[in-house]
Motif scaffolding. Structure first.
Motif, PDB file in Angstrom:
ATOM      1  N   ALA A   1       8.765   2.423  12.470  1.00 26.60           N
ATOM      2  CA  ALA A   1       9.395   3.027  11.283  1.00 26.60           C
ATOM      3  C   ALA A   1       8.551   4.185  10.750  1.00 26.60           C
ATOM      4  N   ASP A   2       7.238   4.102  10.951  1.00 23.97           N
ATOM      5  CA  ASP A   2       6.381   5.199  10.497  1.00 23.97           C
ATOM      6  C   ASP A   2       6.719   6.488  11.232  1.00 23.97           C
TER       7      ASP A   2
ATOM      8  N   PRO B   1       6.273  -3.319   7.004  1.00 22.14           N
ATOM      9  CA  PRO B   1       6.823  -2.198   7.775  1.00 22.14           C
ATOM     10  C   PRO B   1       6.998  -2.597   9.235  1.00 22.14           C
ATOM     11  N   VAL B   2       8.069  -2.117   9.802  1.00 27.72           N
ATOM     12  CA  VAL B   2       8.345  -2.397  11.203  1.00 27.72           C
ATOM     13  C   VAL B   2       7.660  -1.346  12.064  1.00 27.72           C
TER      14      VAL B   2
ATOM     15  N   PRO C   1      21.408  -7.442  -2.867  1.00 27.03           N
ATOM     16  CA  PRO C   1      21.091  -6.224  -2.107  1.00 27.03           C
ATOM     17  C   PRO C   1      20.116  -6.433  -0.947  1.00 27.03           C
ATOM     18  N   TYR C   2      19.889  -7.679  -0.540  1.00 22.30           N
ATOM     19  CA  TYR C   2      18.933  -7.927   0.541  1.00 22.30           C
ATOM     20  C   TYR C   2      19.604  -8.715   1.658  1.00 22.30           C
ATOM     21  N   PRO C   3      20.441  -8.056   2.456  1.00 23.87           N
ATOM     22  CA  PRO C   3      21.134  -8.763   3.543  1.00 23.87           C
ATOM     23  C   PRO C   3      20.197  -9.019   4.713  1.00 23.87           C
TER      24      PRO C   3
ATOM     25  N   ARG D   1       8.374   6.035   3.529  1.00 28.72           N
ATOM     26  CA  ARG D   1       8.561   5.735   4.949  1.00 28.72           C
ATOM     27  C   ARG D   1      10.005   6.049   5.354  1.00 28.72           C
TER      28      ARG D   1
ATOM     29  N   ALA E   1       6.068   4.378   0.025  1.00 26.34           N
ATOM     30  CA  ALA E   1       7.253   4.757  -0.755  1.00 26.34           C
ATOM     31  C   ALA E   1       8.125   5.788  -0.064  1.00 26.34           C
TER      32      ALA E   1
ATOM     33  N   ARG F   1      12.085   1.217   2.563  1.00 27.24           N
ATOM     34  CA  ARG F   1      12.765   1.677   3.785  1.00 27.24           C
ATOM     35  C   ARG F   1      11.841   1.452   4.991  1.00 27.24           C
ATOM     36  N   GLY F   2      12.436   0.995   6.086  1.00 26.36           N
ATOM     37  CA  GLY F   2      11.637   0.781   7.288  1.00 26.36           C
ATOM     38  C   GLY F   2      10.808  -0.495   7.247  1.00 26.36           C
ATOM     39  N   ALA F   3      11.071  -1.316   6.259  1.00 20.19           N
ATOM     40  CA  ALA F   3      10.316  -2.568   6.148  1.00 20.19           C
ATOM     41  C   ALA F   3      11.281  -3.736   6.016  1.00 20.19           C
ATOM     42  N   VAL F   4      10.814  -4.899   6.394  1.00 21.50           N
ATOM     43  CA  VAL F   4      11.611  -6.110   6.227  1.00 21.50           C
ATOM     44  C   VAL F   4      10.802  -7.137   5.449  1.00 21.50           C
TER      45      VAL F   4
ATOM     46  N   ALA G   1       9.726   7.301  12.331  1.00 24.48           N
ATOM     47  CA  ALA G   1      11.160   7.588  12.308  1.00 24.48           C
ATOM     48  C   ALA G   1      11.406   9.073  12.133  1.00 24.48           C
TER      49      ALA G   1
ATOM     50  N   ASP H   1      14.521   2.976  -1.989  1.00 20.91           N
ATOM     51  CA  ASP H   1      13.667   3.836  -1.164  1.00 20.91           C
ATOM     52  C   ASP H   1      12.322   3.206  -0.834  1.00 20.91           C
ATOM     53  N   ALA H   2      11.813   2.455  -1.764  1.00 20.94           N
ATOM     54  CA  ALA H   2      10.415   2.033  -1.654  1.00 20.94           C
ATOM     55  C   ALA H   2      10.150   1.102  -0.477  1.00 20.94           C
TER      56      ALA H   2
ATOM     57  N   ARG I   1      21.523  11.647   3.757  1.00 21.91           N
ATOM     58  CA  ARG I   1      20.650  11.283   4.880  1.00 21.91           C
ATOM     59  C   ARG I   1      20.546  12.484   5.803  1.00 21.91           C
TER      60      ARG I   1
ATOM     61  N   ARG J   1      16.537  -7.028   5.006  1.00 14.51           N
ATOM     62  CA  ARG J   1      16.236  -5.646   4.649  1.00 14.51           C
ATOM     63  C   ARG J   1      16.813  -5.403   3.261  1.00 14.51           C
ATOM     64  N   ALA J   2      16.562  -4.225   2.740  1.00 10.39           N
ATOM     65  CA  ALA J   2      17.053  -3.904   1.405  1.00 10.39           C
ATOM     66  C   ALA J   2      18.198  -2.918   1.478  1.00 10.39           C
TER      67      ALA J   2
ATOM     68  N   PRO K   1      19.987   0.391   1.300  1.00 13.31           N
ATOM     69  CA  PRO K   1      19.322   1.653   1.699  1.00 13.31           C
ATOM     70  C   PRO K   1      18.874   2.505   0.533  1.00 13.31           C
TER      71      PRO K   1
ATOM     72  N   ALA L   1      16.947   5.747   9.597  1.00 10.68           N
ATOM     73  CA  ALA L   1      15.758   5.045   9.081  1.00 10.68           C
ATOM     74  C   ALA L   1      16.150   3.816   8.276  1.00 10.68           C
ATOM     75  N   ASP L   2      17.323   3.863   7.644  1.00 13.43           N
ATOM     76  CA  ASP L   2      17.769   2.697   6.883  1.00 13.43           C
ATOM     77  C   ASP L   2      17.969   1.496   7.801  1.00 13.43           C
TER      78      ASP L   2
ATOM     79  N   ALA M   1      16.266   0.941  10.552  1.00 11.22           N
ATOM     80  CA  ALA M   1      15.113   0.700  11.422  1.00 11.22           C
ATOM     81  C   ALA M   1      14.860  -0.784  11.596  1.00 11.22           C
TER      82      ALA M   1
END
Lengths: 678, 678
Positions: free
Chosen positions: A669-670, A665-666, B627-629, B557, B555, A557-560, A672, A554-555, B586, A548-549, A551, B669-670, B672
């Motif tokens: 997450a949409d 996107p997970v 920044p991508y754990p 989510r 952008a 969020r909710g995606a891996v 959330a 922003d672009a 948040r 993940r990124a 937090p 959401a971070d 998710a």
């Protein structure tokens, strides 16, 4: 004038002096090994070097002729400028980068063809050099702007920087008794006359001459070039250039390099400048300057770097965005900025060594495997200029025989109006052996894990020859087998980088525990009096990994993103049922990715296909017309589970027009936000 | 030549013929009411009209003089061009837009000052008109490029379009016996000679002359202008302009307007062209053409529009992104594109009426209240050119007395090198009364809910005079009270738009149920023989609302926006404890937003403040540097709950440099992605 009759310190590469390497500091923690000491022998990068040699170099020369950028030098000689000049103001540099690539190729292989091409092109370039040493086809003739009259945009010093880099490659592979070296030395002497103490107190709008001059100083022993590079580095940031639409940060003239907290502005300019600054700091022993770049690098990596290693988010000015502005959409991530990042991280590695070395090498590896490798097509004749992480529209098929704009189809193009990337890839791939390994007084450090043969010696003569073989496991590099080739008279240390992504790696060593020992990311060291046949084996995890990124990005969020080994994977529409748009895919969080037939398979579900649905009939009152419903509104239901294949990002776009995305996107997450306020 | 000795069909505004309105189709579902029929009397927009009159108009004229853009006309007369020319190629248009704004202002108020300024500026403009009718300070003189030689970038027809629009405003407020009208007619005749049948078969790189020519046709009755507009609309899209770096979609010359599925390219160009296309379609009865624009509008709203109504995501080419590419970061959302969107939606409303009218008016309202209103400062002397939805860095304080670049501080600037927005805001605000209400044969339709007095009559003479009063409830518009001012001889329909955001609205009507009846978003109609004193009251919901985005808007989510009434709210760092960066906030999903003292308060928690933390010491091995754990890695814990105030987006940046965001990530959401693969 610098005289070359007194032999400089550089020696031809055949002497085994590690001369044949792109960066050779006179001091530093680690000593790089050259193309004569490291030969890439297997795996993806060996194939890429082969394609580069067989296809790309000739492809580049073909286009340089076809576009007239080589012909500009002939036109200069024949007095046909500016009338017959072709290409942008920096077109000379592409010729020089081809010369550099050919020089490394010759150094790498001894290939007579490459040597002949260097000589032939050098002759045309040399003929255009002015009596005072000036060289350039864009300025200074009747009908052209005066020399140095457009430092902000003219790229004159930038072009000369690439000329010098080509000459450095030549000097390090055949020695300084060479026409190209002589041309570059004359040009460098001239520019030092113009921009040295008492001269024009300015810099070039595009950094590049800075690292070049330090390298020329290294191969010639002439400190004047180093001093000139130092002046350029120190001058910049004091508003010595005119302001431009994008602001002075565009060419890093906003803040002195010692004071800047982070890389900013045009990403290629920024990374080249930082690389040159490290060179200056190392050669002048300026630790404060070196620390400034280290800090900038750390913050840039933590806040302004894509998961691919790509740098530079913006199309408009090819620039870094603010911290954490890393949208996959239209990610610029210029190929050349990736190369600049490799140049920078490698220099910091050489300067610093120690525990930090692995972190620098991690970024080199990530950037090479996911940015630099992504640019050329597998046949070496088409290129990405930008490296987006999200392709929403397949785009059009680039023409076979016309140079195109720099963005943004899903298909690579053979050439660009601004065509810096193909030549930059060519020189980097040809010299890749120079980024594999280093030595210090105590031993050998392996930084990149690729099939290679290393034949080198420590300062006391201790041989540290090894053969590195990388074996695939389930379709990805999984076993790095280092076999020692020579008996050593004393104990020495073999250091192997354990990549940051390789949690759970295991190291096997002679007389070590059966099955090896766990090693943490960083550097694993085996010290002993190695004997020929000794093996050190690094076993790397081969399972796909979800990341993940931060937090604040922003672009995404909710995606891996999914990675495997050193590679970032991606989803292409050609791997979805019916070629569905990738934006319809949602990763199922309850199913772990798995590997089948060497390919990574993930499970997910698709959003409904409403292409044209919400626009159908043009009824503005149609449901869904306004895309911002109440947060409690349920999203459209997802379809049945589907298993889809993810593939390495570097190879995307090779199977026809496609949509593509790296960040998935997970499912859930949409929604959330739906829970909010309940 | 068109003669003005034969009186055209337009009449002076004093006649109560609804002539004083920015758009006046000769046919269509709804008839717009003019500035003589609708007076804005209260609330935010009345204040904005007042500020526009008291401050902005003079501010604009001051800067036009100061920058020399007005002086360009004098220089033309005195033969000092091109030497003394100032400003960009489109600077003439700013003078014309000021003329239009002053004309509407005079029409709105009868203010003699505004009339005098129109006459004074017109005299300077008229003096520069060439004998053949050509008018423009950039082309055609010795030392300038020939007329019409740079249609892609020259803006010649664009400028003339704004001249014509100014003349239309004048014709609709004082009549056609006017110097400005005569100048514009001569210029229009000339351009029809040049670009008409048998002439130059091309178009302007920036649409604008298309709607202008149709409007001129409407006020003069001369169909030649309509035919010329039709030709321009039909020609575009057939590659009549040279290709440019951004591609022909930049100026909509990629695909014929009938075939395009969506608005694309430069957002101001795209919306202006679509507006002109509606005008052409309506006047020529071309339903196919009208339907094409309707479809494009529906898809653009559904896929390419920000929650504020802003259009155009990209800085590079001020263009729409692909579908769903709507990053808050550096959202361009140019003020002028918002105005173009209002022009377009209003025209579609007039053409179509019916159930769709409310949807068009919804977008007009949203865009006026959150884009157009956001541009000028509350004192009317500073402006936003772009309207980002996420300000990550406060930026610098723009200078008081220097025109700045078009982006992107958190503070408004007094003027820009490209300064289209201030004049565009001025003309739009001055003519806002023209967008409030319409009539058809059966009654009156109220589209915008703002304090207003409407005095109009149906075609059969039935008076539909009403007074609209908007009362605040808890600090936001909550009660729309429509009081009928005249007895009607017959039943007529009073239609009131129920905004799309107003779920739960209630309508009270004479003889209706006590407490009113629920009305759905759309149009609520009360039909009766109204008597003076009758009241229809629309009670709107005043609670803050959370909205989410279509799942394909990657952008945002995991984030929600908060709206209240017609306004989008935002969070500014000046409202966070210690001025914390907004990116640390948040939203707490367990606490519903509430209203305190008229302000919206939401509960949330802050991410830790690690500013410079991950870059501290420059240690590249520091935790968090990459920044991508792994997706399972826990994010940093959030702080204690904090209550923060959200305020209307339109007023952001009025309290000093700040960071700002519209979309608020929801706590959780971070993480998710953390559940994935567990």
């Amino acid at each position: 004038m610098t005289s070359l009759t007194a032999p400089p310190s550089a020696a031809p590469a055949t002497g085994g002096t590690s001369a044949g390497t792109p960066v050779l500091p006179s001091t530093g923690a680690l000593r790089p090994l050259g193309l004569d000491e490291v030969r890439v022998t297997g795996g993806r990068w060996a194939r890429r070097q082969d394609v580069n040699a067989r296809a790309t170099l000739a492809h580049v020369e073909h286009w340089l002729e076809r576009e007239g950028w080589l012909g500009n030098f002939d036109a200069a000689v024949e007095g046909r400028l500016p009338h017959d000049r072709r290409g942008r103001e920096f077109s000379d540099s592409e010729v020089y980068k081809l010369l550099e690539a050919l020089s490394w190729e010759h150094g790498r292989t001894g290939d007579a063809w490459a040597d002949a091409r260097v000589r032939a092109i050098t002759a045309r370039v040399a003929a255009a050099q002015e009596p005072d040493g000036y060289l350039g086809t864009m300025f200074g003739r009747p009908g052209q702007a005066p020399r140095w009259s457009a430092l902000e945009w003219g790229h004159e010093l930038y072009c000369l920087g690439h000329l010098v880099q080509a000459a450095v490659a030549r000097a390090r592979t055949v020695g300084t008794d060479d026409d190209l070296v002589r041309v570059a030395v004359r040009a460098a002497d001239h520019l030092c006359d113009v921009f040295g103490p008492g001269g024009v107190e300015s810099v070039c709008g595009h950094a590049e001459v800075e690292p070049a001059l330090v390298e020329l100083s290294r191969v010639t022993g002439e400190r004047r070039y180093l001093e000139q590079a130092r002046l350029f580095v120190e001058r910049r940031g004091h508003h010595v250039l005119a302001d431009v639409e994008y602001g002075r940060s565009y060419f890093q003239d906003d803040v002195p390099v010692r004071e800047a907290p982070v890389l900013r502005g045009h990403a290629v300019r920024a990374t080249y400048l930082a690389a040159g600054t490290v060179d200056v700091a190392v050669e002048t022993g300026d630790d404060g300057l070196l620390d400034a770049v280290r800090r900038q690098w750390a913050r840039t990596v933590a806040r302004r770097t894509y998961v691919t290693g790509g740098m530079g988010a913006r199309h408009q000015d090819e620039a870094f965005g603010e911290d954490f502005v890393l949208p996959p959409d239209r990610a610029y991530a210029e190929t050349c900025a990736g190369i600049g990042s490799v140049m920078l991280a490698w220099r910091l590695l050489l300067a610093g060594g120690g525990a930090g070395a692995a972190r620098y090498a991690d970024l080199v590896e990530r950037t090479l495997d996911n940015v630099v490798a992504a640019s050329p097509s597998h046949d070496g004749r088409r290129f990405f200029y930008t490296n987006t992480l999200h392709q929403r529209e397949p785009g059009s098929v680039p023409p076979e025989d016309v140079a195109v704009g720099r963005a943004a189809s899903s298909l690579r193009a053979p050439w660009f109006g601004v065509s810096c990337c193909p030549t930059n890839v060519a020189r980097t791939v040809a010299s890749l052996g120079g980024y594999v390994a280093t030595t210090d007084d105590d031993g050998l450090q392996l930084h990149l894990h690729l099939g290679a043969e290393v034949r080198a010696a420590l300062p006391d003569g201790t041989p540290v020859d090894v053969d590195v073989d990388v074996e695939e496991v389930d379709g990805v590099d999984g076993v790095v087998r280092v076999r020692v080739l020579a008996d050593a008279p004393r104990a020495w240390s073999l250091s192997v980088r354990v990549p940051g992504w390789a949690a759970g790696a295991v190291l096997e060593e002679p007389d070590g525990p059966a099955g090896g020992r766990p090693v943490d990311p960083g550097t694993a060291v085996v010290r002993r009096a190695f004997r020929a046949g000794d093996e050190v084996v690094l076993r790397l995890p081969t399972a796909p990994r979800l990341v993940r990124a931060d937090p604040r990005v922003d672009a995404v969020r909710g995606a891996v993103a999914v990675e495997r080994g050193s590679e970032v994977l991606c989803l292409e529409s050609v791997d979805l049922p019916g070629g569905a748009h990738v934006d319809r895919f949602r990763l199922d969080p309850s199913a772990a990715p798995r590997v089948e037939d060497g390919l990574v398979v993930v499970r997910g579900r698709l959003l409904p296909d409403d292409e044209d649905g919400d626009a159908a009939g043009g009824d503005p009152g149609a449901a869904g017309a306004w895309p911002y419903p109440g947060a409690g509104t349920e999203a459209a239901p997802l379809g049945e589970p589907v298993d889809v294949v993810l593939r390495p990002y570097e190879g995307w776009g090779e199977r026809g027009p496609a949509t593509m995305r790296v960040w998935l996107p997970v499912a859930g997450a949409d929604d959330a936000s739906a829970a909010v306020g309940d």
